[in-house]
Design a protein around this motif. Structure first.
Motif, mmCIF file in Angstrom:
data_model
loop_
_atom_site.group_PDB
_atom_site.id
_atom_site.type_symbol
_atom_site.label_atom_id
_atom_site.label_comp_id
_atom_site.label_asym_id
_atom_site.label_seq_id
_atom_site.Cartn_x
_atom_site.Cartn_y
_atom_site.Cartn_z
ATOM 1 N N GLY A 125 0.280 5.906 -0.002
ATOM 2 C CA GLY A 125 -0.711 6.961 0.048
ATOM 3 C C GLY A 125 -0.150 8.251 0.605
ATOM 4 N N LEU A 144 -9.010 0.775 -1.040
ATOM 5 C CA LEU A 144 -8.908 2.166 -0.642
ATOM 6 C C LEU A 144 -9.169 2.242 0.858
ATOM 7 C CD1 LEU A 144 -10.874 3.992 -3.493
ATOM 8 C CD2 LEU A 144 -8.396 3.889 -3.191
ATOM 9 N N CYS A 157 -3.984 3.625 -0.878
ATOM 10 C CA CYS A 157 -4.417 2.763 -1.968
ATOM 11 C C CYS A 157 -3.540 1.515 -1.926
ATOM 12 C CB CYS A 157 -4.291 3.474 -3.307
ATOM 13 S SG CYS A 157 -4.768 2.448 -4.723
ATOM 14 N N LEU A 167 -7.846 -4.564 -5.464
ATOM 15 C CA LEU A 167 -7.453 -3.213 -5.092
ATOM 16 C C LEU A 167 -8.207 -2.783 -3.839
ATOM 17 C CD1 LEU A 167 -7.374 -1.420 -8.563
ATOM 18 C CD2 LEU A 167 -5.402 -2.092 -7.175
ATOM 19 N N LYS A 179 0.837 -1.194 0.000
ATOM 20 C CA LYS A 179 0.000 0.000 0.000
ATOM 21 C C LYS A 179 0.871 1.241 0.000
ATOM 22 C CE LYS A 179 -2.417 -0.608 3.658
ATOM 23 N NZ LYS A 179 -3.354 -0.362 4.767
#
Length: 250
Positions: free
Chosen positions: A53, A207, A246, A205, A51
């Protein structure tokens, strides 16, 4: 009379046996054909991923002006990147383990030699470990909460020299000997709570968003005598921040 009672009992027993042999109750059929609780797929028991972000960090506490020019600080954007492992304990509950490189920036106020106040940025690089966050899974949505431990890898604050040029002052990190004669310096470990949510899509995927709240005072105070200060207890300044991520799960 006794023969009649015996005959009646035999008839009732026969009826009961036949009923059991042909039992098609909804509960039995549901258990045989449509289990009430579906077993966890073995391949989902342990999943790992990567991940990355953005972060938005700030400081909180009553004594920010003990370190900086005033009490005002501001959120600054930075980034994080790392790996995670999800362990399923049941259909709904599990554990999340994460290891992240996390750069935290905060807007602060400094004063130059003539006491003019200017805006600057303090940057800190941490290695974050979320050892075991408890997770609750509902479909693709995952809620989680747990502790975090952070090790400080490096830090600097942007300052202006006497000519007005910017430079990165690394004294705030301290040195190997923790030389108290230079300046107040950052603690090397931070501890706190993280909580948030993540949504996993069918293509693996994800979020996510989380909030982190620190409980460790960030600055050493032992050298405060060099500033002619009578302060003898901890400097009450702590971390807090938001992270947006993400990810991809294998």
């Amino acid at each position: 009379m006794k023969k009649r009672y015996i005959l009646a009992i035999i008839v009732l027993l026969s009826i009961q046996v036949q009923a059991q042999q042909h039992d098609t109750s909804p509960l039995v059929m549901e258990h045989e054909n449509h289990p009430i609780e579906e077993d966890v797929n073995p391949k989902d028991d342990l999943r790992w991923g990567i991940k990355a972000g953005t972060n938005y960090y700030n400081l909180y506490g009553k004594e920010i002006d003990f370190i900086f020019a005033n009490q005002q600080t501001s959120y600054k954007a930075s980034f994080h990147v790392g790996i995670f492992v999800d362990t399923r304990l049941s259909n709904k509950f599990g554990l999340k383990h994460e290891l992240l490189f996390n750069q935290r920036k905060v807007g602060v106020s400094l004063a130059d030699d003539t006491e003019n106040i200017y805006e600057s940025t303090m940057t800190r690089n941490y290695l974050d470990l979320m050892p075991a966050s408890i997770t609750f899974q509902q479909g693709g949505l995952q809620l989680f909460a747990g502790p975090y431990i952070s090790a400080l890898l490096g830090a600097n604050v942007k300052r202006k020299d006497e000519d007005g040029k910017w430079y990165a002052d690394k004294d705030i990190y301290g040195d190997g000997a923790n030389d108290e004669s230079k300046t107040r310096y950052l603690q090397k470990l931070d501890f706190g709570l993280n909580l948030g949510m993540e949504y996993y899509f069918k293509n693996n995927l994800s979020l996510g968003a989380r909030y982190l709240h620190g409980f460790t005072d960030l600055f050493q105070y032992a050298n405060s005598y060099t500033q002619e200060s009578s302060k003898t207890d901890a400097i009450k300044i702590y971390n807090r921040g938001w992270m947006l991520s993400c990810g991809y799960r294998f």
